[in-house]
Design a protein around this motif. Sequence first.
Motif, mmCIF file in Angstrom:
data_model
loop_
_atom_site.group_PDB
_atom_site.id
_atom_site.type_symbol
_atom_site.label_atom_id
_atom_site.label_comp_id
_atom_site.label_asym_id
_atom_site.label_seq_id
_atom_site.Cartn_x
_atom_site.Cartn_y
_atom_site.Cartn_z
ATOM 1 N N ILE A 43 1.205 -0.960 0.514
ATOM 2 C CA ILE A 43 0.412 -0.163 0.281
ATOM 3 C C ILE A 43 0.628 1.022 -0.198
ATOM 4 C CG2 ILE A 43 -1.500 1.313 1.114
ATOM 5 C CD1 ILE A 43 -2.642 -1.520 2.790
ATOM 6 N N ARG A 44 0.921 2.221 -0.973
ATOM 7 C CA ARG A 44 1.691 3.318 -1.229
ATOM 8 C C ARG A 44 1.434 3.924 0.334
ATOM 9 N NH1 ARG A 44 3.816 3.925 -6.073
ATOM 10 N NH2 ARG A 44 2.997 2.162 -8.095
ATOM 11 N N LYS A 45 2.691 4.881 0.471
ATOM 12 C CA LYS A 45 2.626 5.414 2.025
ATOM 13 C C LYS A 45 2.156 6.835 1.585
ATOM 14 C CE LYS A 45 6.791 3.191 4.265
ATOM 15 N NZ LYS A 45 7.976 3.439 4.112
ATOM 16 N N HIS A 46 2.369 7.580 0.715
ATOM 17 C CA HIS A 46 1.404 9.323 0.335
ATOM 18 C C HIS A 46 0.909 8.645 -0.900
ATOM 19 C CE1 HIS A 46 4.224 10.140 3.932
ATOM 20 N NE2 HIS A 46 5.159 9.637 3.407
ATOM 21 N N ILE A 47 -0.540 8.760 -0.565
ATOM 22 C CA ILE A 47 -1.854 8.971 -1.278
ATOM 23 C C ILE A 47 -2.194 10.166 -1.848
ATOM 24 C CG2 ILE A 47 -3.639 7.915 -1.899
ATOM 25 C CD1 ILE A 47 -3.375 5.061 -0.283
ATOM 26 N N PRO A 48 -2.656 10.985 -2.884
ATOM 27 C CA PRO A 48 -2.677 12.222 -3.215
ATOM 28 C C PRO A 48 -3.966 12.250 -3.295
ATOM 29 C CG PRO A 48 -1.261 11.405 -5.319
ATOM 30 C CD PRO A 48 -1.939 10.157 -4.021
ATOM 31 N N VAL A 49 -4.318 13.135 -1.942
ATOM 32 C CA VAL A 49 -5.584 14.205 -1.524
ATOM 33 C C VAL A 49 -6.956 13.448 -3.052
ATOM 34 C CG1 VAL A 49 -7.382 15.882 -1.191
ATOM 35 C CG2 VAL A 49 -4.721 15.125 0.416
ATOM 36 N N GLU A 50 -6.609 13.845 -3.582
ATOM 37 C CA GLU A 50 -7.108 13.683 -5.398
ATOM 38 C C GLU A 50 -7.505 12.286 -5.351
ATOM 39 O OE1 GLU A 50 -3.297 14.655 -6.904
ATOM 40 O OE2 GLU A 50 -4.876 15.474 -4.866
ATOM 41 N N VAL A 51 -6.820 11.546 -4.993
ATOM 42 C CA VAL A 51 -7.071 9.325 -4.976
ATOM 43 C C VAL A 51 -8.349 9.497 -4.171
ATOM 44 C CG1 VAL A 51 -6.163 8.081 -4.913
ATOM 45 C CG2 VAL A 51 -5.362 9.477 -6.333
ATOM 46 N N LEU A 52 -7.771 9.861 -2.866
ATOM 47 C CA LEU A 52 -8.574 9.279 -1.998
ATOM 48 C C LEU A 52 -9.384 9.644 -1.882
ATOM 49 C CD1 LEU A 52 -6.110 10.629 1.255
ATOM 50 C CD2 LEU A 52 -6.774 7.952 0.177
ATOM 51 N N ASP A 53 -10.329 11.016 -2.266
ATOM 52 C CA ASP A 53 -11.472 11.228 -2.223
ATOM 53 C C ASP A 53 -12.762 10.767 -3.682
ATOM 54 O OD1 ASP A 53 -10.758 13.715 -0.727
ATOM 55 O OD2 ASP A 53 -10.356 15.166 -2.707
ATOM 56 N N LYS A 54 -11.467 9.823 -3.959
ATOM 57 C CA LYS A 54 -12.064 9.213 -5.185
ATOM 58 C C LYS A 54 -11.990 7.920 -5.104
ATOM 59 C CE LYS A 54 -9.948 12.066 -9.295
ATOM 60 N NZ LYS A 54 -9.531 12.046 -10.226
ATOM 61 N N LEU A 55 -12.081 7.727 -3.896
ATOM 62 C CA LEU A 55 -12.209 6.194 -2.947
ATOM 63 C C LEU A 55 -13.547 5.795 -2.367
ATOM 64 C CD1 LEU A 55 -8.791 5.311 -1.759
ATOM 65 C CD2 LEU A 55 -9.376 4.555 -4.480
ATOM 66 N N PRO A 56 -14.278 5.462 -3.518
ATOM 67 C CA PRO A 56 -16.065 5.197 -2.733
ATOM 68 C C PRO A 56 -15.886 5.326 -0.951
ATOM 69 C CG PRO A 56 -16.151 4.596 -5.097
ATOM 70 C CD PRO A 56 -14.993 4.895 -4.497
ATOM 71 N N PHE A 57 -15.443 2.915 -0.978
ATOM 72 C CA PHE A 57 -15.731 2.694 0.413
ATOM 73 C C PHE A 57 -15.007 3.757 1.559
ATOM 74 C CE2 PHE A 57 -15.294 -0.494 3.389
ATOM 75 C CZ PHE A 57 -16.374 -1.131 3.348
ATOM 76 N N PHE A 58 -13.694 4.185 1.286
ATOM 77 C CA PHE A 58 -12.930 4.863 2.246
ATOM 78 C C PHE A 58 -13.656 6.012 1.917
ATOM 79 C CE2 PHE A 58 -9.848 8.087 2.732
ATOM 80 C CZ PHE A 58 -9.140 7.648 3.723
ATOM 81 N N ARG A 59 -14.697 6.832 1.385
ATOM 82 C CA ARG A 59 -15.380 8.038 1.221
ATOM 83 C C ARG A 59 -16.258 7.459 2.728
ATOM 84 N NH1 ARG A 59 -16.856 9.017 -3.436
ATOM 85 N NH2 ARG A 59 -18.624 10.573 -2.611
ATOM 86 N N LEU A 60 -16.835 6.705 2.170
ATOM 87 C CA LEU A 60 -18.210 6.012 3.247
ATOM 88 C C LEU A 60 -17.479 5.752 4.721
ATOM 89 C CD1 LEU A 60 -21.044 5.471 3.332
ATOM 90 C CD2 LEU A 60 -20.179 3.092 2.200
ATOM 91 N N CYS A 61 -16.805 5.018 4.891
ATOM 92 C CA CYS A 61 -16.016 4.894 5.628
ATOM 93 C C CYS A 61 -16.195 6.257 6.824
ATOM 94 C CB CYS A 61 -15.316 3.452 6.083
ATOM 95 S SG CYS A 61 -15.076 2.387 5.696
ATOM 96 N N GLU A 62 -15.414 7.133 5.734
ATOM 97 C CA GLU A 62 -14.619 8.737 6.481
ATOM 98 C C GLU A 62 -15.885 9.329 6.837
ATOM 99 O OE1 GLU A 62 -10.760 10.742 5.236
ATOM 100 O OE2 GLU A 62 -12.500 10.778 3.233
ATOM 101 N N ASP A 63 -17.458 9.384 6.118
ATOM 102 C CA ASP A 63 -18.626 9.357 6.372
ATOM 103 C C ASP A 63 -18.904 9.414 7.947
ATOM 104 O OD1 ASP A 63 -18.217 11.067 4.178
ATOM 105 O OD2 ASP A 63 -19.167 10.048 2.808
ATOM 106 N N LEU A 64 -18.942 7.899 8.028
ATOM 107 C CA LEU A 64 -19.587 7.456 9.433
ATOM 108 C C LEU A 64 -18.558 7.554 10.335
ATOM 109 C CD1 LEU A 64 -20.882 5.298 10.627
ATOM 110 C CD2 LEU A 64 -19.613 3.838 10.427
ATOM 111 N N LEU A 65 -17.266 8.034 10.374
ATOM 112 C CA LEU A 65 -16.654 8.201 10.926
ATOM 113 C C LEU A 65 -16.622 9.748 11.748
ATOM 114 C CD1 LEU A 65 -13.385 6.871 10.026
ATOM 115 C CD2 LEU A 65 -14.743 6.168 12.255
ATOM 116 N N THR A 66 -17.049 10.515 10.433
ATOM 117 C CA THR A 66 -17.917 12.681 10.673
ATOM 118 C C THR A 66 -18.442 12.553 10.892
ATOM 119 O OG1 THR A 66 -16.207 13.022 8.864
ATOM 120 C CG2 THR A 66 -18.018 14.362 9.580
ATOM 121 N N ILE A 67 -19.551 10.994 11.343
ATOM 122 C CA ILE A 67 -20.944 11.286 12.038
ATOM 123 C C ILE A 67 -20.520 11.506 13.321
ATOM 124 C CG2 ILE A 67 -23.151 10.443 11.950
ATOM 125 C CD1 ILE A 67 -23.516 9.697 9.040
ATOM 126 N N VAL A 68 -19.922 10.196 13.611
ATOM 127 C CA VAL A 68 -19.846 9.533 14.990
ATOM 128 C C VAL A 68 -19.537 9.970 15.508
ATOM 129 C CG1 VAL A 68 -18.569 7.250 16.116
ATOM 130 C CG2 VAL A 68 -20.246 6.999 14.532
#
Length: 277
Positions: A43-68
């Motif tokens: 797994i690459r150590k430093h992943i660009p923000v614009e890549v992370l923003d496009k990963l659907p399941f990661f975004r879903l998990c981040e959204d859940l963490l934000t709500i909690v």
Amino acid sequence: MIIDPNDLSEFDDTPDENLLGLSYRDLLALQIFPFAQTSPLKIRKHIPVEVLDKLPFFRLCEDLLTIVAREKSLKLTPKGNLPLKFVRELYDHGAIPDEAIELGITKSFRENEIISIYAARQVCTLAGLIKKRNNALSPTIKGQKLRTDRSALFAKIMYAHVWDFDTWQFDGYPDRATGMGNHIIWYMLLKYGQEERHTMFYADNYLSFFPELIEAFGNDYATPIIQFLRCFEVRVFYRFNDWWGFTETTNNRHSEANTTKTTALLPAVLEFARRVS
């Protein structure tokens, strides 16, 4: 025999075309120690923000963490599910559409009926990012800390999803009938996925590594290989790599006609780098 995950030097490291170009050492690492130092898949150590923003399941998990985190102590329903308003909030962010809702088959926003959201909660729990106590969800210290380092958070969520999460709980196929080989599938996708190929190509090659998996399927309604392929498509593509945005897979009535292709996101977050002895 006890194998040290940090030292596989005693095993053959010669690439073998019968193993799709992997060496026996590579295969062992990918099967048993997919994210250890000895593994060629990183797994690459430093992943660009614009890549992370496009990963659907990661975004879903981040959204859940934000709500909690926002709620601090998110009270669950008497059955232990997320309240409907939070499920609706997560769904409206649009990370992963649900086929039944999008087609108008159902209007239900119960957590246990939207598989991606139900899975995200389980994965975040398995990753130690949230905890349930007194029928309420709250962030853990680890979860709060990792939210400030999105690349590290991605790695934690990815590891929990591929290694700790039971993908077979959401379908009617035999348990563990696709094994624990997503890391080997990632290798195949990195090697062959730039060209659109039939999903059968990956299922056949995967069975060449794990031929015993076909034994879980009988001849009740289709041949064992077609049953395996349908199971493989659901667990490997539709509800995993497609969720992550790593692949784009067609969904035709006949599984043997479906194709898949990797997106630019897969090599942006994963690399195959064999370590020189």
